[in-house]
Design a protein around this motif. Structure first.
Motif, PDB file in Angstrom:
ATOM      1  N   THR A 158      89.428  14.716  45.397  1.00  9.35           N
ATOM      2  CA  THR A 158      88.247  15.420  45.870  1.00  9.35           C
ATOM      3  C   THR A 158      88.538  16.910  45.765  1.00  9.35           C
ATOM      4  OG1 THR A 158      87.649  13.657  47.421  1.00  9.35           O
ATOM      5  CG2 THR A 158      86.672  15.825  47.789  1.00  9.35           C
ATOM      6  N   LEU A 159      87.680  17.637  45.042  1.00  7.32           N
ATOM      7  CA  LEU A 159      87.886  19.064  44.847  1.00  7.32           C
ATOM      8  C   LEU A 159      87.004  19.850  45.815  1.00  7.32           C
ATOM      9  CD1 LEU A 159      87.832  19.240  40.926  1.00  7.32           C
ATOM     10  CD2 LEU A 159      89.651  18.437  42.447  1.00  7.32           C
ATOM     11  N   ILE A 213      83.450  17.898  45.426  1.00 12.71           N
ATOM     12  CA  ILE A 213      83.392  17.279  44.104  1.00 12.71           C
ATOM     13  C   ILE A 213      84.237  16.018  44.109  1.00 12.71           C
ATOM     14  CG2 ILE A 213      83.894  17.577  41.655  1.00 12.71           C
ATOM     15  CD1 ILE A 213      83.651  20.650  42.198  1.00 12.71           C
ATOM     16  N   ASP A 214      83.581  14.882  43.914  1.00  8.01           N
ATOM     17  CA  ASP A 214      84.279  13.595  43.800  1.00  8.01           C
ATOM     18  C   ASP A 214      84.723  13.451  42.344  1.00  8.01           C
ATOM     19  OD1 ASP A 214      85.250  11.064  43.954  1.00  8.01           O
ATOM     20  OD2 ASP A 214      83.363  10.100  44.493  1.00  8.01           O
ATOM     21  N   PHE A 215      86.016  13.688  42.101  1.00  4.39           N
ATOM     22  CA  PHE A 215      86.537  13.751  40.726  1.00  4.39           C
ATOM     23  C   PHE A 215      87.061  12.403  40.247  1.00  4.39           C
ATOM     24  CE2 PHE A 215      89.252  15.324  37.266  1.00  4.39           C
ATOM     25  CZ  PHE A 215      88.469  16.352  36.743  1.00  4.39           C
ATOM     26  N   GLY A 216      87.341  11.495  41.178  1.00  2.00           N
ATOM     27  CA  GLY A 216      87.911  10.212  40.804  1.00  2.00           C
ATOM     28  C   GLY A 216      89.393  10.330  40.475  1.00  2.00           C
ATOM     29  N   LEU A 217      89.895   9.430  39.668  1.00  4.70           N
ATOM     30  CA  LEU A 217      91.298   9.447  39.277  1.00  4.70           C
ATOM     31  C   LEU A 217      91.598  10.658  38.395  1.00  4.70           C
ATOM     32  CD1 LEU A 217      91.755   5.649  38.467  1.00  4.70           C
ATOM     33  CD2 LEU A 217      92.632   6.863  40.470  1.00  4.70           C
ATOM     34  N   PRO A 218      92.847  11.119  38.388  1.00  3.23           N
ATOM     35  CA  PRO A 218      93.201  12.295  37.579  1.00  3.23           C
ATOM     36  C   PRO A 218      93.329  11.956  36.098  1.00  3.23           C
ATOM     37  CG  PRO A 218      95.152  11.465  38.687  1.00  3.23           C
ATOM     38  CD  PRO A 218      94.001  10.641  39.190  1.00  3.23           C
ATOM     39  N   GLU A 219      92.226  11.474  35.535  1.00  2.00           N
ATOM     40  CA  GLU A 219      92.182  11.074  34.133  1.00  2.00           C
ATOM     41  C   GLU A 219      90.953  11.686  33.485  1.00  2.00           C
ATOM     42  OE1 GLU A 219      91.965   6.876  34.520  1.00  2.00           O
ATOM     43  OE2 GLU A 219      94.103   6.610  34.993  1.00  2.00           O
ATOM     44  N   ASP A 220      91.005  11.887  32.173  1.00  2.00           N
ATOM     45  CA  ASP A 220      89.882  12.445  31.415  1.00  2.00           C
ATOM     46  C   ASP A 220      89.393  13.750  32.042  1.00  2.00           C
ATOM     47  OD1 ASP A 220      89.899  10.167  29.725  1.00  2.00           O
ATOM     48  OD2 ASP A 220      88.720   9.059  31.201  1.00  2.00           O
ATOM     49  N   SER A 275      89.317  16.870  31.039  1.00  2.00           N
ATOM     50  CA  SER A 275      88.495  17.760  30.209  1.00  2.00           C
ATOM     51  C   SER A 275      87.044  17.295  30.183  1.00  2.00           C
ATOM     52  CB  SER A 275      89.052  17.817  28.784  1.00  2.00           C
ATOM     53  OG  SER A 275      90.352  18.370  28.778  1.00  2.00           O
ATOM     54  N   ILE A 276      86.842  15.981  30.067  1.00  2.00           N
ATOM     55  CA  ILE A 276      85.476  15.433  30.042  1.00  2.00           C
ATOM     56  C   ILE A 276      84.773  15.680  31.371  1.00  2.00           C
ATOM     57  CG2 ILE A 276      84.134  13.302  29.854  1.00  2.00           C
ATOM     58  CD1 ILE A 276      86.317  12.233  27.979  1.00  2.00           C
ATOM     59  N   LYS A 277      85.495  15.469  32.466  1.00  2.00           N
ATOM     60  CA  LYS A 277      84.892  15.655  33.788  1.00  2.00           C
ATOM     61  C   LYS A 277      84.606  17.126  34.067  1.00  2.00           C
ATOM     62  CE  LYS A 277      87.094  11.511  35.693  1.00  2.00           C
ATOM     63  NZ  LYS A 277      88.098  10.963  36.636  1.00  2.00           N
ATOM     64  N   PHE A 278      85.482  18.011  33.629  1.00  2.00           N
ATOM     65  CA  PHE A 278      85.233  19.437  33.809  1.00  2.00           C
ATOM     66  C   PHE A 278      84.022  19.884  32.991  1.00  2.00           C
ATOM     67  CE2 PHE A 278      89.829  20.165  35.176  1.00  2.00           C
ATOM     68  CZ  PHE A 278      89.470  20.440  36.484  1.00  2.00           C
ATOM     69  N   ASP A 279      83.816  19.293  31.808  1.00  2.00           N
ATOM     70  CA  ASP A 279      82.630  19.618  31.010  1.00  2.00           C
ATOM     71  C   ASP A 279      81.362  19.188  31.741  1.00  2.00           C
ATOM     72  OD1 ASP A 279      84.111  20.742  28.979  1.00  2.00           O
ATOM     73  OD2 ASP A 279      84.119  18.931  27.718  1.00  2.00           O
ATOM     74  N   LYS A 280      81.415  18.032  32.408  1.00  2.00           N
ATOM     75  CA  LYS A 280      80.244  17.587  33.184  1.00  2.00           C
ATOM     76  C   LYS A 280      79.992  18.536  34.358  1.00  2.00           C
ATOM     77  CE  LYS A 280      81.475  13.184  33.763  1.00  2.00           C
ATOM     78  NZ  LYS A 280      81.338  11.760  34.179  1.00  2.00           N
ATOM     79  N   LEU A 281      81.058  19.002  34.973  1.00  2.00           N
ATOM     80  CA  LEU A 281      80.885  19.946  36.080  1.00  2.00           C
ATOM     81  C   LEU A 281      80.268  21.264  35.611  1.00  2.00           C
ATOM     82  CD1 LEU A 281      84.150  19.488  38.184  1.00  2.00           C
ATOM     83  CD2 LEU A 281      81.807  19.038  38.916  1.00  2.00           C
ATOM     84  N   LYS A 282      80.590  21.669  34.388  1.00  3.71           N
ATOM     85  CA  LYS A 282      79.975  22.884  33.847  1.00  3.71           C
ATOM     86  C   LYS A 282      78.465  22.714  33.742  1.00  3.71           C
ATOM     87  CE  LYS A 282      83.815  24.826  31.188  1.00  3.71           C
ATOM     88  NZ  LYS A 282      84.317  25.183  29.830  1.00  3.71           N
ATOM     89  N   VAL A 283      78.024  21.515  33.360  1.00  4.66           N
ATOM     90  CA  VAL A 283      76.588  21.235  33.309  1.00  4.66           C
ATOM     91  C   VAL A 283      75.980  21.377  34.698  1.00  4.66           C
ATOM     92  CG1 VAL A 283      74.854  19.454  32.841  1.00  4.66           C
ATOM     93  CG2 VAL A 283      76.833  19.718  31.319  1.00  4.66           C
ATOM     94  N   PHE A 284      76.684  20.846  35.699  1.00  6.31           N
ATOM     95  CA  PHE A 284      76.219  20.945  37.082  1.00  6.31           C
ATOM     96  C   PHE A 284      76.080  22.401  37.507  1.00  6.31           C
ATOM     97  CE2 PHE A 284      77.506  21.266  41.624  1.00  6.31           C
ATOM     98  CZ  PHE A 284      76.423  20.622  42.197  1.00  6.31           C
ATOM     99  N   TYR A 285      77.083  23.215  37.210  1.00  9.79           N
ATOM    100  CA  TYR A 285      77.064  24.617  37.644  1.00  9.79           C
ATOM    101  C   TYR A 285      76.085  25.477  36.850  1.00  9.79           C
ATOM    102  CZ  TYR A 285      81.050  24.144  40.806  1.00  9.79           C
ATOM    103  OH  TYR A 285      81.861  23.790  41.859  1.00  9.79           O
ATOM    104  N   LYS A 286      75.929  25.183  35.558  1.00 12.23           N
ATOM    105  CA  LYS A 286      75.091  26.036  34.712  1.00 12.23           C
ATOM    106  C   LYS A 286      73.632  25.612  34.686  1.00 12.23           C
ATOM    107  CE  LYS A 286      78.699  27.586  31.507  1.00 12.23           C
ATOM    108  NZ  LYS A 286      79.138  27.616  30.078  1.00 12.23           N
ATOM    109  N   THR A 287      73.376  24.315  34.892  1.00 10.00           N
ATOM    110  CA  THR A 287      72.010  23.810  34.724  1.00 10.00           C
ATOM    111  C   THR A 287      71.369  23.367  36.036  1.00 10.00           C
ATOM    112  OG1 THR A 287      72.615  23.028  32.512  1.00 10.00           O
ATOM    113  CG2 THR A 287      70.587  22.153  33.465  1.00 10.00           C
ATOM    114  N   ILE A 288      72.094  22.595  36.834  1.00  9.53           N
ATOM    115  CA  ILE A 288      71.493  21.996  38.028  1.00  9.53           C
ATOM    116  C   ILE A 288      71.428  22.970  39.191  1.00  9.53           C
ATOM    117  CG2 ILE A 288      71.717  20.139  39.722  1.00  9.53           C
ATOM    118  CD1 ILE A 288      73.030  18.458  37.514  1.00  9.53           C
TER     119      ILE A 288
END
Length: 237
Positions: free
Chosen positions: A182-183, A192-199, A201-214
């Motif tokens: 949890t971040l 931020i519920d990040f889940g397991l420490p895997e993937d 880069s993919i999860k950070f890209d999704k967070l960028k969508v959250f911060y820039k768009t939502i």
């Protein structure tokens, strides 16, 4: 060569030269700090001693008793100086000790730094490393996190540390017993519920969508929780 070696070994030590870690991001030590470790703060005076009486490996072990030091090499140069070269541990997170109902601190040796090797080392009295805060049951009663799960956590934290934006935005990482993350961000009231420490880069890209768009559309105070743990989803609550 044998004659030169014997001759060199009977020379007297002219002084101590300290080589600090050139790649250290945080200056945990000064030259005097290392000299104090070598000489036990002047109790064991090295200068003026014959090199034949100086146990180089013993001095290395003495310096390495400071757990913020990862590697140490002690040798003599051709000018008659004792050279002490060190490499510091690299902190990737600062651990918080937590208390049980019995008011006893359990986590990560009462706090300290987590290093990129998965070891726990104490805080420095000289300099505070600017790293993310770490907490949660994952660290409870452990001496290090060199297990397979622990190495995944280390890899995630190293990636976080190397990204200037996320390093600045993420204030705390809470890791539960199952190594789910949890971040806690610096800006905003959401978690931020990040889940397991895997993937990561993919999860950070999704967070960028959250911060820039939502968030610009809905407002920074609209959501209390955002989850990127599920594939191809961003879940906001």
């Amino acid at each position: 060569m044998i004659f030169v070696e014997i001759q060199q070994s009977h020379k007297l030590c002219k002084g101590i030269i300290v080589k600090l870690d050139p790649n250290a991001e945080y200056p945990f030590f000064s030259e005097q700090d290392i000299k104090d470790l070598v000489t036990l703060k002047g109790v064991d005076e090295i200068k003026g001693m014959s090199f034949s009486d100086i146990k180089l490996k013993g001095l290395e072990k003495r310096v390495l008793k400071n757990r913020l030091i990862k590697n140490c090499q002690v040798f003599r140069d051709l000018s008659g100086n004792l050279v002490v070269s060190i490499e510091q541990h690299r902190p990737i997170g600062r651990l918080l000790g937590t208390k049980t109902a019995e008011n006893q601190i359990l986590l990560a040796q009462n706090g300290g730094y987590l290093t990129e090797t998965g070891d726990f080392v104490p805080l420095s009295s000289k300099f505070a490393a600017r790293t993310v805060i770490l907490s949660g049951g994952f660290f409870s009663k452990q001496q290090n996190i060199k297990s397979s799960k622990g190495q995944k956590v280390v890899s995630f934290l190293k990636e976080l540390q190397q990204n200037s934006f996320w390093k600045a935005q993420v204030a705390e990482v809470v890791i539960d017993d199952d190594s789910e993350l949890t971040l806690i961000p610096q800006v905003g009231h959401h978690q931020i519920d990040f889940g397991l420490p895997e993937d990561a880069s993919i999860k950070f890209d999704k967070l960028k969508v959250f911060y820039k768009t939502i968030l610009p559309l809905k407002g920074w105070d609209r959501y209390k929780k955002v989850s990127v743990k599920f594939k191809n989803q961003i879940v906001c609550e």
